[in-house]
Write a protein that holds these residues in place. Structure first.
Motif, PDB file in Angstrom:
ATOM      1  N   PHE A  54     -99.137  90.940  25.422  1.00 18.74           N
ATOM      2  CA  PHE A  54     -99.023  92.283  24.853  1.00 18.74           C
ATOM      3  C   PHE A  54     -97.695  92.930  25.229  1.00 18.74           C
ATOM      4  O   PHE A  54     -97.066  93.611  24.414  1.00 18.74           O
ATOM      5  CB  PHE A  54    -100.194  93.138  25.327  1.00 18.74           C
ATOM      6  N   TYR A  55     -97.265  92.720  26.477  1.00 18.42           N
ATOM      7  CA  TYR A  55     -96.003  93.299  26.956  1.00 18.42           C
ATOM      8  C   TYR A  55     -94.879  92.270  27.010  1.00 18.42           C
ATOM      9  O   TYR A  55     -93.993  92.348  27.856  1.00 18.42           O
ATOM     10  CB  TYR A  55     -96.204  93.924  28.331  1.00 18.42           C
ATOM     11  N   ALA A  56     -94.879  91.321  26.111  1.00 20.60           N
ATOM     12  CA  ALA A  56     -93.895  90.233  26.147  1.00 20.60           C
ATOM     13  C   ALA A  56     -92.462  90.749  26.044  1.00 20.60           C
ATOM     14  O   ALA A  56     -91.581  90.282  26.771  1.00 20.60           O
ATOM     15  CB  ALA A  56     -94.177  89.234  25.030  1.00 20.60           C
TER      16      ALA A  56
ATOM     17  N   HIS B  15     -87.086  90.104  30.652  1.00 18.28           N
ATOM     18  CA  HIS B  15     -86.049  90.022  31.684  1.00 18.28           C
ATOM     19  C   HIS B  15     -86.525  89.289  32.938  1.00 18.28           C
ATOM     20  O   HIS B  15     -85.725  88.919  33.780  1.00 18.28           O
ATOM     21  CB  HIS B  15     -85.544  91.424  32.047  1.00 18.28           C
ATOM     22  N   LEU B  16     -87.836  89.043  33.073  1.00 17.16           N
ATOM     23  CA  LEU B  16     -88.367  88.295  34.215  1.00 17.16           C
ATOM     24  C   LEU B  16     -88.342  86.804  33.897  1.00 17.16           C
ATOM     25  O   LEU B  16     -88.820  86.377  32.850  1.00 17.16           O
ATOM     26  CB  LEU B  16     -89.799  88.734  34.522  1.00 17.16           C
ATOM     27  N   ASN B  17     -87.780  86.029  34.811  1.00  5.17           N
ATOM     28  CA  ASN B  17     -87.695  84.583  34.616  1.00  5.17           C
ATOM     29  C   ASN B  17     -88.550  83.868  35.648  1.00  5.17           C
ATOM     30  O   ASN B  17     -88.651  84.283  36.801  1.00  5.17           O
ATOM     31  CB  ASN B  17     -86.253  84.102  34.737  1.00  5.17           C
TER      32      ASN B  17
ATOM     33  N   PRO C 147     -88.188  82.594  30.351  1.00  6.58           N
ATOM     34  CA  PRO C 147     -88.735  83.955  30.313  1.00  6.58           C
ATOM     35  C   PRO C 147     -90.235  83.922  30.619  1.00  6.58           C
ATOM     36  O   PRO C 147     -90.942  83.011  30.194  1.00  6.58           O
ATOM     37  CB  PRO C 147     -88.478  84.413  28.874  1.00  6.58           C
ATOM     38  N   LEU C 148     -90.707  84.897  31.383  1.00  2.00           N
ATOM     39  CA  LEU C 148     -92.111  84.922  31.816  1.00  2.00           C
ATOM     40  C   LEU C 148     -93.099  84.840  30.652  1.00  2.00           C
ATOM     41  O   LEU C 148     -94.053  84.053  30.732  1.00  2.00           O
ATOM     42  CB  LEU C 148     -92.379  86.158  32.671  1.00  2.00           C
ATOM     43  N   PRO C 149     -92.939  85.591  29.570  1.00  2.00           N
ATOM     44  CA  PRO C 149     -93.921  85.474  28.481  1.00  2.00           C
ATOM     45  C   PRO C 149     -93.987  84.072  27.876  1.00  2.00           C
ATOM     46  O   PRO C 149     -95.064  83.579  27.560  1.00  2.00           O
ATOM     47  CB  PRO C 149     -93.439  86.491  27.443  1.00  2.00           C
TER      48      PRO C 149
ATOM     49  N   ALA D 171     -97.308  81.626  28.101  1.00  2.00           N
ATOM     50  CA  ALA D 171     -97.906  81.093  26.881  1.00  2.00           C
ATOM     51  C   ALA D 171     -97.944  79.565  26.908  1.00  2.00           C
ATOM     52  O   ALA D 171     -98.899  78.951  26.436  1.00  2.00           O
ATOM     53  CB  ALA D 171     -97.144  81.586  25.662  1.00  2.00           C
ATOM     54  N   ALA D 172     -96.895  78.943  27.446  1.00  2.00           N
ATOM     55  CA  ALA D 172     -96.798  77.488  27.420  1.00  2.00           C
ATOM     56  C   ALA D 172     -97.653  76.815  28.494  1.00  2.00           C
ATOM     57  O   ALA D 172     -98.364  75.856  28.211  1.00  2.00           O
ATOM     58  CB  ALA D 172     -95.341  77.065  27.583  1.00  2.00           C
ATOM     59  N   GLN D 173     -97.587  77.306  29.729  1.00  2.00           N
ATOM     60  CA  GLN D 173     -98.268  76.600  30.820  1.00  2.00           C
ATOM     61  C   GLN D 173     -98.971  77.527  31.793  1.00  2.00           C
ATOM     62  O   GLN D 173    -100.012  77.178  32.333  1.00  2.00           O
ATOM     63  CB  GLN D 173     -97.256  75.780  31.626  1.00  2.00           C
ATOM     64  N   GLY D 174     -98.388  78.668  32.043  1.00  2.00           N
ATOM     65  CA  GLY D 174     -98.865  79.511  33.128  1.00  2.00           C
ATOM     66  C   GLY D 174    -100.298  79.958  32.994  1.00  2.00           C
ATOM     67  O   GLY D 174    -101.065  79.932  33.962  1.00  2.00           O
ATOM     68  N   ALA D 175    -100.701  80.363  31.800  1.00  2.00           N
ATOM     69  CA  ALA D 175    -102.065  80.853  31.621  1.00  2.00           C
ATOM     70  C   ALA D 175    -103.081  79.749  31.906  1.00  2.00           C
ATOM     71  O   ALA D 175    -104.099  79.991  32.562  1.00  2.00           O
ATOM     72  CB  ALA D 175    -102.243  81.406  30.212  1.00  2.00           C
TER      73      ALA D 175
END
Length: 104
Positions: free
Chosen positions: A52-54, A59-61, A66-68, A72-76
């Motif tokens: 939602f706040y992608a 700016h967060l890496n 990038p964090l979003p 989406a790719a692996q973190g969740a």
């Protein structure tokens, strides 16, 4: 010819838990609900809010990405596995402690 039936076993009255056991049940249930609520909140934060706040989180890496995108790719998926593992570990401890007190 009909076979004679065996007499039915007498029904045992249901045991009602004593006040101490009921208090321990309440504490166990409260801890279980609290753990579930906290882990659902973590799930919501990682699964919904990062998407939602992608734009605001670009700016967060994390590991150069990038964090979003990473979420989406692996973190969740990794966070979900960690939530499941933590829930299983913590509930095993809670249940073991409860049953140890119940049989003491």
């Amino acid at each position: 010819m009909d076979k004679p039936s065996l007499p039915a076993a007498p029904l045992q009255p249901a045991r009602t838990p004593g006040p101490e056991l009921q208090a321990r049940h309440d504490v166990h249930w409260r801890k279980t609900r609290r753990l579930t609520a906290i882990l659902l909140l973590v799930w919501l934060l990682t699964g919904f809010l990062t998407v939602f706040y992608a734009r605001e989180l670009l700016h967060l890496n994390l590991f150069g990405w990038p964090l979003p995108f990473y979420m989406a790719a692996q973190g969740a998926s990794l966070v979900y596995l960690a939530i499941i593992a933590f829930y299983a570990w913590r509930m095993r401890r809670l249940d073991r402690d409860f049953h140890a007190e119940e049989h003491a």
